[in-house]
Design a protein around this motif. Structure first.
Motif, short mmCIF file in Angstrom:
data_model
loop_
_atom_site.label_atom_id
_atom_site.label_comp_id
_atom_site.label_asym_id
_atom_site.label_seq_id
_atom_site.Cartn_x
_atom_site.Cartn_y
_atom_site.Cartn_z
N ALA A 1 -70.79 -109.73 -67.96
CA ALA A 1 -69.51 -110.33 -67.57
C ALA A 1 -68.81 -110.83 -68.82
O ALA A 1 -69.29 -111.75 -69.50
CB ALA A 1 -69.74 -111.48 -66.59
N LYS B 1 -69.37 -96.42 -58.49
CA LYS B 1 -69.86 -97.78 -58.38
C LYS B 1 -68.96 -98.60 -57.46
O LYS B 1 -67.74 -98.52 -57.55
CB LYS B 1 -69.86 -98.45 -59.77
CG LYS B 1 -70.86 -97.87 -60.76
CD LYS B 1 -70.72 -98.60 -62.10
CE LYS B 1 -71.73 -98.08 -63.10
NZ LYS B 1 -71.58 -98.73 -64.42
N ILE C 1 -76.80 -111.40 -64.69
CA ILE C 1 -75.38 -111.29 -65.02
C ILE C 1 -75.21 -112.04 -66.33
O ILE C 1 -75.17 -113.27 -66.37
CB ILE C 1 -74.50 -111.91 -63.92
CG1 ILE C 1 -74.75 -111.23 -62.58
CG2 ILE C 1 -73.03 -111.82 -64.31
CD1 ILE C 1 -74.05 -111.91 -61.40
N THR D 1 -78.10 -103.52 -65.28
CA THR D 1 -77.80 -104.95 -65.37
C THR D 1 -76.28 -105.14 -65.33
O THR D 1 -75.53 -104.19 -65.16
CB THR D 1 -78.37 -105.57 -66.65
OG1 THR D 1 -77.78 -104.92 -67.80
CG2 THR D 1 -79.88 -105.41 -66.71
N ILE D 2 -75.85 -106.40 -65.48
CA ILE D 2 -74.43 -106.72 -65.42
C ILE D 2 -74.03 -107.54 -66.64
O ILE D 2 -74.73 -108.48 -67.01
CB ILE D 2 -74.10 -107.52 -64.14
CG1 ILE D 2 -74.44 -106.69 -62.89
CG2 ILE D 2 -72.63 -107.95 -64.12
CD1 ILE D 2 -74.35 -107.48 -61.60
N LEU E 1 -68.12 -106.84 -65.62
CA LEU E 1 -67.25 -107.72 -64.86
C LEU E 1 -66.31 -108.46 -65.80
O LEU E 1 -66.56 -108.59 -66.99
CB LEU E 1 -68.07 -108.76 -64.08
CG LEU E 1 -69.24 -108.29 -63.21
CD1 LEU E 1 -69.79 -109.48 -62.43
CD2 LEU E 1 -68.83 -107.17 -62.29
N ASN F 1 -65.65 -103.23 -63.48
CA ASN F 1 -66.40 -102.92 -62.26
C ASN F 1 -66.49 -104.10 -61.30
O ASN F 1 -67.16 -104.01 -60.27
CB ASN F 1 -67.83 -102.47 -62.60
CG ASN F 1 -67.85 -101.31 -63.58
OD1 ASN F 1 -68.44 -101.43 -64.65
ND2 ASN F 1 -67.20 -100.21 -63.26
N TYR G 1 -72.90 -102.62 -65.11
CA TYR G 1 -71.67 -103.09 -64.50
C TYR G 1 -70.97 -104.02 -65.49
O TYR G 1 -71.61 -104.89 -66.08
CB TYR G 1 -71.98 -103.89 -63.22
CG TYR G 1 -71.84 -103.12 -61.94
CD1 TYR G 1 -72.74 -102.11 -61.63
CD2 TYR G 1 -70.82 -103.41 -61.03
CE1 TYR G 1 -72.63 -101.41 -60.43
CE2 TYR G 1 -70.71 -102.72 -59.84
CZ TYR G 1 -71.62 -101.71 -59.54
OH TYR G 1 -71.49 -101.02 -58.38
N TYR H 1 -78.87 -111.65 -57.63
CA TYR H 1 -78.32 -111.73 -58.99
C TYR H 1 -78.52 -113.14 -59.55
O TYR H 1 -78.55 -114.12 -58.80
CB TYR H 1 -76.81 -111.43 -59.00
CG TYR H 1 -76.41 -110.13 -58.36
CD1 TYR H 1 -76.55 -108.93 -59.02
CD2 TYR H 1 -75.83 -110.13 -57.08
CE1 TYR H 1 -76.16 -107.73 -58.43
CE2 TYR H 1 -75.43 -108.94 -56.48
CZ TYR H 1 -75.59 -107.75 -57.16
OH TYR H 1 -75.20 -106.57 -56.57
#
Length: 260
Positions: A166, A2, A125, A163-164, A209, A229, A207, A91
């Motif tokens: 955080a 990634k 995110i 998806t992400i 963050l 990531n 991911y 995003y």
């Protein structure tokens, strides 16, 4: 592998003079120069399409700071997912502590936004994190899982695929003091293991963050672990020369890690 993802969240900051100067600086110094990082800019809404014209045919993407749950209609002051998609957004940040605090957004509303974004082909995110009080009461894990479970309840675990997430401890945002790296790793690993217990394949496609007082001086700490990531960066992304240095330093650090 990634690519490391860095999101610059400008929040309610900037003007045309700031953008004209600094987007050109970012393009000149970063566009197509990164081997291991991807960069995305999250400007105030009013400047998204303007910046999109700057970023066409570059490696830098656009992030929106929020989205409404309605597609169209009599919703004064709101911006829809279709509009964001129309102007090149990739995003969308949702669930940020500032939206929860200042706009009274709850888990149910954030769940609707998450599902809406996914159903329209963009990437959410999802910001998770505990307040100072919740941290003191050892509720961090509980708070994060509640936010995740609300989305799963309204859809299913597959909605988290690609998806992400955080992790942004609320007490660290804008404080100048980031969370301890061991604490960050522990929480992100906990979230990842929880999602893995529901669907291992989905967990591998998320991911993770970190956001919360990330700056040029402390980023080396975050590369002591490979669990993160990317970064969601607020205040430090407004100091453009330092931010450019931060992005380049991140790319270099990842390069060194890959060689070792």
């Amino acid at each position: 592998m990634k690519k490391f993802l860095i999101i610059a969240n400008w929040k309610l900051n900037g003007n045309l003079k700031f953008i004209n100067k600094n987007i050109n600086l970012i393009k000149k110094n970063i566009n197509n120069s990164l081997s291991f990082c991807n960069l995305s800019i999250a400007p105030p809404y009013i400047y998204i399409n303007y910046i999109n014209n700057f970023l066409k045919n570059t490696s830098i993407s656009l992030t929106a700071q929020d989205v409404d749950i309605h597609i169209k209609g009599s919703f004064t002051g709101e911006t829809s997912i279709k509009m964001l998609k129309d102007v090149g957004v990739k995003y969308i940040i949702i669930g940020h502590s500032e939206r929860r605090l200042f706009h009274n957004e709850n888990n149910n509303l954030i769940s609707k936004k998450f599902i809406l974004i996914k159903n329209n082909g963009l990437i959410p995110i999802l910001c998770l994190g505990e307040t100072k009080e919740q941290k003191a009461q050892n509720q961090t894990e509980q708070v994060c899982i509640q936010q995740i479970n609300n989305i799963i309840k309204n859809s299913n675990i597959n909605i988290f695929n690609k998806t992400i997430i955080a992790y942004e401890p609320v007490w660290a945002i804008g404080s100048g003091k980031s969370a301890d790296i061991d604490k960050i790793q522990k929480i992100i690993l906990f979230i990842k293991k929880y999602i893995s217990s529901l669907n291992n394949k989905v967990a591998k496609n998320i991911y993770f963050l970190y956001g919360g007082s990330v700056n040029y001086s402390n980023i080396e700490t975050f590369f002591k672990t490979n669990i993160i990531n990317g970064f969601l960066i607020g205040k430090a992304s407004l100091e453009i020369q330092n931010f450019i240095s931060l992005v380049k330093k991140s790319d270099k650090l990842i390069s060194l890690l890959n060689r070792s």
